[in-house]
Design an enzyme around this catalytic site. Structure first.
Site, mmCIF file in Angstrom:
data_model
loop_
_atom_site.group_PDB
_atom_site.id
_atom_site.type_symbol
_atom_site.label_atom_id
_atom_site.label_comp_id
_atom_site.label_asym_id
_atom_site.label_seq_id
_atom_site.Cartn_x
_atom_site.Cartn_y
_atom_site.Cartn_z
ATOM 1 N N MET A 1 36.256 122.431 44.316
ATOM 2 C CA MET A 1 35.668 123.371 45.225
ATOM 3 C C MET A 1 35.181 122.617 46.429
ATOM 4 O O MET A 1 34.432 121.678 46.326
ATOM 5 C CB MET A 1 34.546 124.058 44.463
ATOM 6 N N GLU A 25 31.884 113.544 37.254
ATOM 7 C CA GLU A 25 33.147 114.209 37.584
ATOM 8 C C GLU A 25 32.871 115.517 38.318
ATOM 9 O O GLU A 25 31.848 116.165 38.111
ATOM 10 C CB GLU A 25 33.968 114.453 36.315
ATOM 11 N N LYS A 26 33.779 115.877 39.195
ATOM 12 C CA LYS A 26 33.665 117.125 39.957
ATOM 13 C C LYS A 26 34.472 118.201 39.239
ATOM 14 O O LYS A 26 35.690 118.270 39.365
ATOM 15 C CB LYS A 26 34.163 116.940 41.381
ATOM 16 N N SER A 27 33.789 119.008 38.461
ATOM 17 C CA SER A 27 34.463 120.046 37.682
ATOM 18 C C SER A 27 35.020 121.139 38.591
ATOM 19 O O SER A 27 34.414 121.488 39.603
ATOM 20 C CB SER A 27 33.493 120.685 36.677
#
Length: 351
Positions: A1, A25-27
């Site tokens: 996102m 981490e960038k979910s």
């Protein structure tokens, strides 16, 4: 996102060498605030609050956050920042999971906002997460009845980049599109937070646009004339020109937009799929990514957002694409980041 928190990757390198950061981490999930409170009858109540400030009530029987010394009691006036993801389990089923990365208020105490991130996370772990985990360790049969499971996002020191790439990211059960570096010593910042740095692989950079469709006006062919159609008409079946609009801010009470330099590329088969959805498409907020031929393509609808990305965010994403910082570049920076951590720790001890 994509987010207005993005900065160019070169700036990210510099900042992480001069400040102490966590990395996680960038979910690829949906961001919500989780509000723990009570209803008018004094019962435990929970709400998910989205970017549009819409509240989603969760049935009291499907979520419970006990207090430390009383498993029957519950938190009130508590606001948790996180995102909802769908984990793919070994049996092929998907399970919802709420990943927590910050705490704004705890039991009515809002002074947490001025505290550093590591302290805010410490409060959450001690007062919310530990009692929650203890409860379901004692009553594991109740866990499947919860609306979703709650976990803390795994935070590493920012120099643990290799661990992120080699161990954490490959073992995730949900989609991921990069890394997030958050300053561990800064207070909570509403809106744009310059202390939050996001890295995506060049192929994962996305922008949220507002899609405006311009349909062609065509002359009727001989078959249409035979059916009595004699005037030019709007052709809603053919692939329209899809303009991508950037949000420039509210001007005189109304939102302002600027047309992006490139249109959205839509194939005929994709247009047929979009039409078959039966949903409104005009001026919808969409997330787009650039393909190998440098064309902007539709990745997903962003119905959780009221507005497209601001022009400042778009410029930052474009800078990031041009910088093209790869995984190898971050791995090579790990030693310098670790040396910076050690130096700051030594300076703090001296003071």
């Amino acid at each position: 996102m994509s987010s207005s928190n993005q900065t160019s990757a070169r700036q990210s390198h510099l900042a992480k060498k001069t400040h102490s950061y966590y990395v996680c981490e960038k979910s690829d999930g949906i961001r919500y605030l989780l509000y723990l409170t009570q209803d008018n009858q004094g019962n435990e109540a929970h709400y998910l609050i989205d970017r549009k400030n819409d509240y989603w009530y969760i049935n009291q029987r499907n979520l419970h956050f006990p207090l430390q010394n009383d498993p029957q009691a519950f938190h009130m006036g508590t606001l948790i920042d996180g995102e909802l993801v769908m984990d793919l389990m070994p049996n092929g089923k998907r399970e919802p999971r709420f990943l927590v990365f910050d705490l704004l208020a705890l039991d009515g105490k809002a002074d947490l906002l001025s505290k550093s991130l590591d302290k805010r996370l410490g409060y959450f772990k001690e007062h919310v997460m530990k009692p929650y985990k203890r409860l379901f360790a004692e009553y594991p049969d109740e866990l499947p009845f919860q609306a979703f499971q709650v976990e803390m996002k795994e935070m590493q020191f920012s120099y643990g980049i290799e661990m992120m790439f080699r161990q954490v990211l490959p073992n995730l059960k949900h989609e991921n599109d990069g890394l997030i570096f958050t300053c561990r010593t800064s207070a909570y910042q509403f809106g744009t937070d310059q202390h939050i740095l996001k890295w995506k692989a060049p192929y994962d950079n996305t922008i949220d646009f507002r899609m405006h469709l311009d349909f062609p006006v065509v002359e009727p062919d001989e078959f249409e004339r035979a059916e009595g159609i004699t005037e030019p008409f709007i052709d809603y079946d053919s692939v329209p020109e899809a303009k991508l609009l950037i949000f420039t801010g509210n001007e005189k009470g109304a939102p302002g937009y600027e047309e992006f330099q490139e249109p959205l590329y839509i194939t005929e088969s994709e247009w047929e799929t979009l039409k078959a959805l039966g949903d409104p498409l005009q001026d919808r907020v969409i997330e787009c990514s650039m393909d190998e031929e440098k064309r902007w393509r539709l990745y997903r609808f962003r119905d959780d957002k009221n507005e497209a990305n601001h022009i400042s965010t778009v410029n930052s994403v474009m800078d990031s694409i041009r910088d093209g910082v790869a995984e190898e570049d971050l791995l090579n920076a790990a030693k310098a980041i670790k040396d910076g951590w050690k130096l700051r720790a030594q300076q703090q001890q001296q003071h």
